[in-house]
Design a protein around this motif. Structure first.
Motif, PDB file in Angstrom:
ATOM      1  N   GLU A  59       0.848  -1.183   0.000  1.00 44.04           N
ATOM      2  CA  GLU A  59       0.000   0.000   0.000  1.00 44.04           C
ATOM      3  C   GLU A  59       0.884   1.233   0.000  1.00 44.04           C
ATOM      4  O   GLU A  59       1.739   1.394   0.883  1.00 44.04           O
ATOM      5  N   GLY A  61       0.162   4.940   0.149  1.00 44.59           N
ATOM      6  CA  GLY A  61      -0.844   5.981   0.302  1.00 44.59           C
ATOM      7  C   GLY A  61      -2.199   5.436  -0.109  1.00 44.59           C
ATOM      8  O   GLY A  61      -2.651   4.408   0.408  1.00 44.59           O
ATOM      9  N   ASN A  62      -2.838   6.085  -1.074  1.00 50.13           N
ATOM     10  CA  ASN A  62      -4.149   5.611  -1.545  1.00 50.13           C
ATOM     11  C   ASN A  62      -4.025   4.648  -2.721  1.00 50.13           C
ATOM     12  O   ASN A  62      -5.036   4.279  -3.321  1.00 50.13           O
ATOM     13  N   VAL A  63      -2.810   4.243  -3.028  1.00 46.11           N
ATOM     14  CA  VAL A  63      -2.569   3.332  -4.146  1.00 46.11           C
ATOM     15  C   VAL A  63      -2.209   1.947  -3.631  1.00 46.11           C
ATOM     16  O   VAL A  63      -1.339   1.791  -2.771  1.00 46.11           O
ATOM     17  N   LYS A  64      -2.889   0.926  -4.152  1.00 49.04           N
ATOM     18  CA  LYS A  64      -2.519  -0.462  -3.895  1.00 49.04           C
ATOM     19  C   LYS A  64      -1.632  -0.902  -5.062  1.00 49.04           C
ATOM     20  O   LYS A  64      -1.951  -0.649  -6.232  1.00 49.04           O
ATOM     21  N   LYS A  86      -6.557   2.107  -7.566  1.00 48.72           N
ATOM     22  CA  LYS A  86      -7.191   3.064  -6.666  1.00 48.72           C
ATOM     23  C   LYS A  86      -8.657   2.677  -6.574  1.00 48.72           C
ATOM     24  O   LYS A  86      -9.286   2.364  -7.597  1.00 48.72           O
ATOM     25  N   GLY A  87      -9.199   2.682  -5.339  1.00 47.59           N
ATOM     26  CA  GLY A  87     -10.586   2.255  -5.192  1.00 47.59           C
ATOM     27  C   GLY A  87     -10.815   0.841  -5.697  1.00 47.59           C
ATOM     28  O   GLY A  87     -11.883   0.515  -6.193  1.00 47.59           O
ATOM     29  N   ASP A 196      -9.705   9.317  -8.605  1.00 43.41           N
ATOM     30  CA  ASP A 196      -9.312  10.365  -7.653  1.00 43.41           C
ATOM     31  C   ASP A 196     -10.527  11.191  -7.243  1.00 43.41           C
ATOM     32  O   ASP A 196     -10.685  11.547  -6.066  1.00 43.41           O
ATOM     33  N   GLU A 199     -12.579   9.246  -4.745  1.00 40.27           N
ATOM     34  CA  GLU A 199     -11.996   9.225  -3.405  1.00 40.27           C
ATOM     35  C   GLU A 199     -12.183  10.566  -2.707  1.00 40.27           C
ATOM     36  O   GLU A 199     -12.463  10.622  -1.519  1.00 40.27           O
ATOM     37  N   ASN A 200     -12.035  11.654  -3.437  1.00 37.82           N
ATOM     38  CA  ASN A 200     -12.220  12.978  -2.851  1.00 37.82           C
ATOM     39  C   ASN A 200     -13.663  13.185  -2.381  1.00 37.82           C
ATOM     40  O   ASN A 200     -13.908  13.828  -1.354  1.00 37.82           O
ATOM     41  N   ARG A 202     -15.582  10.975  -1.188  1.00 39.83           N
ATOM     42  CA  ARG A 202     -15.852  10.195   0.026  1.00 39.83           C
ATOM     43  C   ARG A 202     -15.175  10.774   1.246  1.00 39.83           C
ATOM     44  O   ARG A 202     -15.398  10.313   2.363  1.00 39.83           O
ATOM     45  N   MET A 203     -14.305  11.755   1.063  1.00 48.01           N
ATOM     46  CA  MET A 203     -13.576  12.322   2.200  1.00 48.01           C
ATOM     47  C   MET A 203     -14.460  13.303   2.973  1.00 48.01           C
ATOM     48  O   MET A 203     -15.312  13.971   2.418  1.00 48.01           O
TER      49      MET A 203
END
Length: 203
Positions: A59, A61-64, A86-87, A196, A199-200, A202-203
């Motif tokens: 992992e 950051g937000n990247v797998k 991502k996601g 992206d 994800e934004n 959902r923040m």
């Protein structure tokens, strides 16, 4: 027998990368025939069916990030293949070709071979550059050759393919050779942008 073997290798390359002598630039619908947006579980299953060995997932950051070893790309064995998510949706994948058992083998011929095949499928590249890349301080670096294709994606950002050749180099006091590789990276920039945004939201 030798001709039959070469035909099989050529067929594998056509199957995995979609090279087709149609005279028309092809679309880019995924990586190694695996569709953009595939989940990590589906991507791993597809890679293992292609003959790749799963190495690890990390992992960043937000990247797998998934890494694989020892699978086919054209007529070569891949040193490392990787994909980014991502996601839980795959938007980027790439391969690295190296010759660990022949560390001083010049791989320029592989770069040229891949370049010709990618031109055959996707048409002329957007650009080819040669640029010095610093690896450790101003005196340790290497000139990397990189060719970039931008593949139309409707009214969205184009898909991008980057083919790179990195000659070998050495760090001071280290006898191991670094670099000396050919990389091919496939990226769906429009999908990454959409992920992206999701994800934004959902923040």
């Amino acid at each position: 027998m030798k001709r039959s073997y070469l035909k099989v290798l050529t067929f594998i390359f056509l199957l995995l990368t979609g090279i087709a002598a149609t005279g028309e630039a092809a679309e880019l619908t995924g990586f190694l025939g695996i569709p953009w947006g595939s989940s990590r579980a589906d991507f791993r299953l597809a890679m293992e069916k292609l003959g790749y060995t799963f190495y690890k997932e990390e992992e960043l950051g937000n990247v797998k990030h998934q890494l694989y070893e020892n699978g086919p790309y054209g007529r070569y064995n891949v040193y490392v293949a990787d994909a980014q998510f991502k996601g839980d949706a795959m938007y980027d994948g790439g391969i690295i070709i190296k010759y660990p058992n022949q560390p001083f083998q010049d791989l320029t011929f592989i770069y040229k071979e891949f370049k010709d095949l990618l031109i055959e499928k996707y048409g002329p590249p957007a650009e080819e550059t040669k640029a010095w890349e610093m690896k450790m301080g101003p005196k340790v670096g290497v000139t990397v050759t990189r060719t970039t294709w931008k593949i139309p994606n409707g009214d969205k950002l184009p898909h991008v393919i980057r083919l790179s050749h990195t000659p070998g180099y050495f760090y001071p006091g280290d006898k191991r050779q670094w670099g000396n590789s050919v990389d091919v990276d496939y990226k769906n920039e429009a999908l990454e942008k959409e992920l992206d945004k999701g994800e934004n939201a959902r923040m």
